[in-house]
Design a protein around this motif. Structure first.
Motif, short mmCIF file in Angstrom:
data_model
loop_
_atom_site.label_atom_id
_atom_site.label_comp_id
_atom_site.label_asym_id
_atom_site.label_seq_id
_atom_site.Cartn_x
_atom_site.Cartn_y
_atom_site.Cartn_z
N SER A 117 0.83 -1.21 0.00
CA SER A 117 0.00 0.00 0.00
C SER A 117 0.86 1.26 0.00
N ASP A 118 1.93 1.24 0.78
CA ASP A 118 2.79 2.42 0.88
C ASP A 118 3.59 2.68 -0.38
N SER A 119 3.72 1.64 -1.22
CA SER A 119 4.70 1.73 -2.32
C SER A 119 4.15 2.22 -3.64
N GLY A 120 2.86 1.99 -3.89
CA GLY A 120 2.35 2.34 -5.21
C GLY A 120 2.59 1.27 -6.26
N VAL A 121 3.11 0.11 -5.85
CA VAL A 121 3.26 -1.02 -6.78
C VAL A 121 1.95 -1.81 -6.75
N TYR A 122 1.57 -2.36 -7.90
CA TYR A 122 0.32 -3.14 -7.98
C TYR A 122 0.55 -4.58 -7.55
N ALA A 123 -0.40 -5.14 -6.77
CA ALA A 123 -0.27 -6.54 -6.37
C ALA A 123 -1.63 -7.18 -6.12
N VAL A 124 -1.70 -8.48 -6.42
CA VAL A 124 -2.83 -9.30 -5.96
C VAL A 124 -2.26 -10.20 -4.87
N ILE A 125 -2.87 -10.17 -3.70
CA ILE A 125 -2.42 -11.00 -2.59
C ILE A 125 -3.55 -11.93 -2.20
N ALA A 126 -3.33 -13.24 -2.28
CA ALA A 126 -4.41 -14.18 -1.95
C ALA A 126 -3.88 -15.54 -1.51
N PRO A 127 -4.14 -15.91 -0.28
CA PRO A 127 -3.72 -17.22 0.19
C PRO A 127 -4.55 -18.35 -0.43
N GLN A 128 -5.65 -18.00 -1.08
CA GLN A 128 -6.51 -19.00 -1.76
C GLN A 128 -6.79 -18.45 -3.15
N MET A 129 -6.14 -19.04 -4.16
CA MET A 129 -6.27 -18.53 -5.54
C MET A 129 -7.33 -19.29 -6.32
N PHE A 253 -5.48 -9.85 -14.70
CA PHE A 253 -6.22 -8.77 -14.04
C PHE A 253 -5.26 -7.64 -13.66
N LEU A 254 -4.13 -8.04 -13.09
CA LEU A 254 -3.13 -7.06 -12.64
C LEU A 254 -2.56 -6.27 -13.82
N ALA A 255 -2.30 -6.97 -14.91
CA ALA A 255 -1.77 -6.30 -16.11
C ALA A 255 -2.75 -5.23 -16.58
N ARG A 256 -4.04 -5.55 -16.49
CA ARG A 256 -5.05 -4.58 -16.90
C ARG A 256 -5.06 -3.37 -15.99
N LYS A 257 -4.94 -3.62 -14.67
CA LYS A 257 -4.94 -2.52 -13.71
C LYS A 257 -3.73 -1.60 -13.93
N VAL A 258 -2.59 -2.20 -14.24
CA VAL A 258 -1.38 -1.41 -14.49
C VAL A 258 -1.61 -0.52 -15.71
N GLN A 259 -2.16 -1.16 -16.74
CA GLN A 259 -2.41 -0.43 -18.00
C GLN A 259 -3.39 0.71 -17.79
N GLU A 260 -4.43 0.46 -16.99
CA GLU A 260 -5.44 1.49 -16.72
C GLU A 260 -4.94 2.55 -15.75
N LYS A 261 -3.76 2.33 -15.17
CA LYS A 261 -3.23 3.21 -14.11
C LYS A 261 -4.26 3.38 -12.98
N ALA A 262 -4.85 2.27 -12.55
CA ALA A 262 -5.89 2.28 -11.52
C ALA A 262 -5.36 2.93 -10.24
N THR A 263 -6.26 3.60 -9.50
CA THR A 263 -5.81 4.24 -8.26
C THR A 263 -5.64 3.22 -7.14
N LYS A 264 -6.52 2.19 -7.14
CA LYS A 264 -6.37 1.13 -6.15
C LYS A 264 -5.19 0.26 -6.56
N LYS A 265 -4.36 -0.13 -5.57
CA LYS A 265 -3.13 -0.86 -5.90
C LYS A 265 -3.12 -2.30 -5.38
N VAL A 266 -3.77 -2.53 -4.25
CA VAL A 266 -3.72 -3.86 -3.63
C VAL A 266 -5.05 -4.58 -3.82
N TYR A 267 -5.00 -5.77 -4.37
CA TYR A 267 -6.21 -6.51 -4.69
C TYR A 267 -6.19 -7.91 -4.08
N ASN A 268 -7.41 -8.50 -3.99
CA ASN A 268 -7.50 -9.91 -3.58
C ASN A 268 -8.28 -10.67 -4.64
N MET A 269 -8.58 -11.95 -4.39
CA MET A 269 -9.24 -12.75 -5.41
C MET A 269 -10.69 -12.34 -5.63
#
Ligand code: NAD
Length: 279
Positions: A117-129, A253-269
């Protein structure tokens, strides 16, 4: 096009990493032919379908990532390593500004989410994919929110079977139990029956013998106070392909968010599911 998205999988020589690498190739995406592994390198090159992957110890990670960033701009990393590596790996990807899918469980989860969250890097974090398992879990949560107490007085029995190397109770089973609690069922996590004995897994749970080393079978049975009504929910997963395919979806999904320059950065499943089909 999604075929242009390069995906680096750490560690392709692990069980989940290999399954993800195979799913990446099957989906027609570009599998980066480099990966990082833990200490005690076994093989320098491994083969996943037609791709020869150069395996390097994590101690070489800076040099390897320099090379990958230069050769594969827009790369996304999928991380399936070990709980002890989660935070260091995430912080390393963040320093390099690379979006990543964190499938590895454990580690300090709060620190993980905070560092992303602090970094501005995009990520999906999920212990159950497993997308469909996550959808079921979410549906139970919605039912509990909408109809609290609907199953008041019902008796619950929960059985979960996993490969005998899994020592802890399933996090997914615990999440479902929390929903049943809201639905009025009195039940504690410690009442979850863990089946880890291979013989019992075959005879009692119906696990196919070839999947004793990789499966997740869950049964939730409810009985009404007068014994006249019963409900049964079951999800039985053999192998690792459901998680591998979910990981590919998360990467797209993440690639799309990067391309869209989405404001939200951290995602789950659940975010990935809400994003709809990506392929
Ligand atoms: P595994 O032991 O087969 O593989 C782990 C690999 O990570 C090993 O090859 C090890 O050498 C490597 N490794 C260790 N430290 C590393 C580092 N710093 N950098 C790079 N590689 C490193 O384990 P597995 O069965 O593949 O499971 C891996 C993780 O995935 C576990 O945390 C497991 O709980 C999790 N998992 C998640 C899901 C999901 O849906 N999110 C599904 C299945 C498993």
């Amino acid at each position: 096009a999604s075929a242009d998205i390069p995906i680096m999988v750490n560690d392709c020589s692990g069980k989940m990493g290999r399954a993800v690498a195979e799913a990446v190739v099957e989906a027609g995406l570009q599998l980066v032919p480099f990966c990082l592994t833990g200490p005690g390198l076994q093989q320098n090159v491994i083969h996943v379908k037609d791709v020869h992957i150069h395996v390097h110890e994590a101690s070489e990670k800076e040099v390897i990532l320099d090379k990958v960033i230069e050769m594969y701009p827009g790369v996304i990393i999928a991380d399936y390593t070990l709980p002890s590596a989660v935070n260091d790996n995430a912080e390393f990807y963040i320093r390099r500004g690379i979006p990543f899918v964190m499938g590895t469980t454990g580690g300090d989860r709060e620190r993980l989410v905070k560092s992303v969250s602090d970094s501005g890097v995009y990520a999906v974090i999920a212990p159950q994919m497993g997308k469909q398992v996550v959808a079921f879990q979410a549906a139970m949560e919605i039912m509990a929110e909408e109809f609290p107490g609907a199953f008041a007085g019902y008796k619950l029995k929960v059985t979960e079977s996993h490969q005998s190397s899994k020592v802890d109770t399933s996090g997914t089973a615990r999440a479902i139990v929390a929903s049943f609690n809201k639905l009025g069922v009195s039940f504690e996590d410690k009442e979850i029956e863990m089946v880890r004995n291979p013989q019992e897994q075959i005879s009692k749970m119906g696990v196919p013998e070839e999947h004793l080393k990789g499966h997740a079978f869950h049964t939730y049975s409810l009985t009404s106070p007068d014994g006249m009504v019963s409900f049964k929910f079951e999800h039985n997963v053999c192998g690792r392909s459901i998680y591998a395919q979910g990981t590919v979806d998360a990467a797209l999904f993440l690639a799309r968010k990067v391309q869209e320059k989405a404001t939200k950065k951290v995602y789950n499943m659940i975010d990935v599911l809400r994003g709809g089909s990506m392929r």
